[in-house]
Design a protein around this motif. Sequence first.
Motif, PDB file in Angstrom:
ATOM      1  N   ALA A 290      -4.866   5.597 -15.588  1.00 17.86           N
ATOM      2  CA  ALA A 290      -6.275   5.556 -15.201  1.00 17.86           C
ATOM      3  C   ALA A 290      -6.463   4.690 -13.961  1.00 17.86           C
ATOM      4  O   ALA A 290      -5.636   3.828 -13.645  1.00 17.86           O
ATOM      5  N   ASP A 291      -7.550   4.917 -13.253  1.00 16.83           N
ATOM      6  CA  ASP A 291      -7.923   4.044 -12.138  1.00 16.83           C
ATOM      7  C   ASP A 291      -8.631   2.826 -12.715  1.00 16.83           C
ATOM      8  O   ASP A 291      -9.734   2.926 -13.251  1.00 16.83           O
ATOM      9  N   MET A 292      -7.980   1.673 -12.619  1.00 13.82           N
ATOM     10  CA  MET A 292      -8.510   0.444 -13.192  1.00 13.82           C
ATOM     11  C   MET A 292      -8.744  -0.565 -12.071  1.00 13.82           C
ATOM     12  O   MET A 292      -7.794  -1.144 -11.546  1.00 13.82           O
TER      13      MET A 292
ATOM     14  N   GLY B 271      -4.308   3.748  -4.571  1.00 11.55           N
ATOM     15  CA  GLY B 271      -5.177   4.040  -3.435  1.00 11.55           C
ATOM     16  C   GLY B 271      -6.612   3.603  -3.648  1.00 11.55           C
ATOM     17  O   GLY B 271      -7.254   3.070  -2.735  1.00 11.55           O
ATOM     18  N   LEU B 272      -7.142   3.809  -4.850  1.00  7.98           N
ATOM     19  CA  LEU B 272      -8.534   3.438  -5.099  1.00  7.98           C
ATOM     20  C   LEU B 272      -8.703   1.936  -5.171  1.00  7.98           C
ATOM     21  O   LEU B 272      -9.745   1.397  -4.778  1.00  7.98           O
ATOM     22  N   GLU B 273      -7.699   1.215  -5.672  1.00  4.78           N
ATOM     23  CA  GLU B 273      -7.777  -0.241  -5.674  1.00  4.78           C
ATOM     24  C   GLU B 273      -7.691  -0.764  -4.237  1.00  4.78           C
ATOM     25  O   GLU B 273      -8.392  -1.719  -3.868  1.00  4.78           O
ATOM     26  N   GLU B 274      -6.868  -0.133  -3.419  1.00  5.51           N
ATOM     27  CA  GLU B 274      -6.812  -0.492  -2.007  1.00  5.51           C
ATOM     28  C   GLU B 274      -8.184  -0.286  -1.365  1.00  5.51           C
ATOM     29  O   GLU B 274      -8.671  -1.136  -0.605  1.00  5.51           O
ATOM     30  N   ALA B 275      -8.821   0.845  -1.681  1.00  2.00           N
ATOM     31  CA  ALA B 275     -10.142   1.131  -1.125  1.00  2.00           C
ATOM     32  C   ALA B 275     -11.156   0.074  -1.561  1.00  2.00           C
ATOM     33  O   ALA B 275     -11.986  -0.379  -0.760  1.00  2.00           O
ATOM     34  N   ARG B 276     -11.123  -0.321  -2.813  1.00  2.00           N
ATOM     35  CA  ARG B 276     -12.053  -1.339  -3.309  1.00  2.00           C
ATOM     36  C   ARG B 276     -11.881  -2.653  -2.558  1.00  2.00           C
ATOM     37  O   ARG B 276     -12.856  -3.289  -2.150  1.00  2.00           O
TER      38      ARG B 276
ATOM     39  N   ALA C 176     -18.910  -1.319  -4.139  1.00  2.00           N
ATOM     40  CA  ALA C 176     -18.288  -0.051  -3.749  1.00  2.00           C
ATOM     41  C   ALA C 176     -18.606   0.997  -4.805  1.00  2.00           C
ATOM     42  O   ALA C 176     -18.308   0.816  -5.978  1.00  2.00           O
ATOM     43  N   GLN C 177     -19.213   2.105  -4.390  1.00  2.00           N
ATOM     44  CA  GLN C 177     -19.708   3.089  -5.352  1.00  2.00           C
ATOM     45  C   GLN C 177     -18.871   4.365  -5.403  1.00  2.00           C
ATOM     46  O   GLN C 177     -18.657   4.921  -6.469  1.00  2.00           O
ATOM     47  N   THR C 178     -18.418   4.842  -4.260  1.00  2.00           N
ATOM     48  CA  THR C 178     -17.595   6.052  -4.198  1.00  2.00           C
ATOM     49  C   THR C 178     -16.362   5.737  -3.349  1.00  2.00           C
ATOM     50  O   THR C 178     -16.505   5.237  -2.230  1.00  2.00           O
ATOM     51  N   MET C 179     -15.192   6.019  -3.888  1.00  2.00           N
ATOM     52  CA  MET C 179     -13.956   5.657  -3.187  1.00  2.00           C
ATOM     53  C   MET C 179     -12.950   6.802  -3.247  1.00  2.00           C
ATOM     54  O   MET C 179     -12.898   7.523  -4.233  1.00  2.00           O
ATOM     55  N   GLU C 180     -12.164   6.921  -2.181  1.00  2.00           N
ATOM     56  CA  GLU C 180     -11.102   7.935  -2.150  1.00  2.00           C
ATOM     57  C   GLU C 180     -10.004   7.463  -1.203  1.00  2.00           C
ATOM     58  O   GLU C 180     -10.270   6.782  -0.203  1.00  2.00           O
TER      59      GLU C 180
ATOM     60  N   THR D 262       0.814  -1.222   0.000  1.00  2.00           N
ATOM     61  CA  THR D 262       0.000   0.000   0.000  1.00  2.00           C
ATOM     62  C   THR D 262       0.848   1.274   0.000  1.00  2.00           C
ATOM     63  O   THR D 262       1.859   1.336  -0.691  1.00  2.00           O
ATOM     64  N   ASN D 263       0.472   2.259   0.776  1.00  2.00           N
ATOM     65  CA  ASN D 263       0.962   3.619   0.582  1.00  2.00           C
ATOM     66  C   ASN D 263       2.474   3.779   0.628  1.00  2.00           C
ATOM     67  O   ASN D 263       3.051   4.483  -0.213  1.00  2.00           O
TER      68      ASN D 263
END
Length: 490
Positions: free
Chosen positions: A382-384, A112-117, A154-158, A83-84
């Motif tokens: 891109a966020d994939m 980060g967004l894949e981690e959130a997912r 998961a609909q909204t991630m940050e 991660t980070n």
Amino acid sequence: MTDASLIAAVDLGSNSFRLQIARVQGGSLVPLTTLKETVRLAGGIDADGRLSADIQNEALAALRRFGKALNGLARAQVRIVATNTFRVAKNIDDFQPLAEAALGYPIEIVAGLEEARLIYIGAAHSLPGSRKARLIVDIGGGSTELIIGRQFDAQTMESVLLGCVSWSQRFFPDGRITEATLRAAELAACEMLEPVAGQFGAQHWQAAIGTSGTARSIADVLELNGLTESGITLDALKRLRQLLLQAGHIDAVELKGLRADRRPVLAGGFAIMAAVFEMLGIDRMTITQGALRDGVLYDLMARNGMLDVRERTIGAFQRRYHVDTAQAGRVAELAGLLFRQLHPDDDDTARALHHAARLHEIGRLIAHVGYHKHGAYILQHADMQGFSRSEQVRLAQWALVQRGSLNKLGSERRNERDWGAMLALRLAVLFCRGRKSQWPAGIRLRRADGDFLLQIDSGWLSANPLTAFALDEETRQWQKPRLIIARPTS
């Protein structure tokens, strides 16, 4: 023989490393082995943004212990995500190969967004079924992930650069807790959260849920010291704040449930949690045990069961960038055929090649001229969902090199399988450039004395002079290894 029902996840976080081995049984996961090492990787980044030698040695020792636990599992049974700190350390390219050697398996540095997912997947599987919109908060060692979702979607991630390790080092380096330092830490965290507060405010969800170390640790302290019956409340946080200020120093904090490994990062984690409550309008937060490594396990189970989220991502990108799916399918079919002739047992590279072929033309929406360059940029940046950073870099490189000079790859060394995949994609694009399936039935690609040998019937080449010319041009691009066209007669 390895038990095929076993899968393993490793979470290389900024505060701790975690390993979970589980058995897939009846569509569910049965935990078998759990390991944790408090490495505090984020605390080992020096003033130049590099992992120090000491923290690298500590991390490698922990990873070798993990490697022993994983020994014997096939690569497809193991997924390791970082991660980070892996994302931000400037010398990670030097450390990552050492870490992979210690583990014996590749490491995926996830965005980060894949981690959130993945966090959301893990949390959702540990929660009762509900149609309510839920906010998941995961305060890690180097970043904080915020996710709003319903059920398993998961609909909204940050991902926000707020971590209990980095915040503790920044605002409480000597362990002293004063009103000035604590409020400074809270305000700085609020400032980081302000740009996303509108997306994650209380009007967008019906329940707030915390997961991972910071949320669980704070909840334990609040519950065991009688500050709340369960979970975290705004009132209980205010009372805990006063207790921290009364102690004056982290070493003087005497609270039931405060573990030794959490003590050094309590103040920073508290400041971030207080800011999350303040900025997102939270009054009460419940706690769940499901987190990143659980999400990795469920995602790995889905991949192995052919319910791969990457397939959904590919489809979404094809629709977004108006890809000619028939053409993409033709290229994917031939590229796969050629690569399998070279490496019939390499499912991982074949799958990556299939992804690259299906997205090789996404840059055409931007411009027809140089579309491969535009496509490469999109694929890399891109966020994939479902793809790690290294997977996206690989897709981007293959998209870039689908046509034109191979010199654009630079001097980086590549393995034989990557060369084979790139050649298979280039040849598939070449043969399908008329936007139809136009290749001879007996086409064959193999290795011969270190070079690539492409066998095509000479009669077919005579009947297709444009393709024959393009193939001759292609051979000029390949020097080491060479591409040789063999023209046997039927």
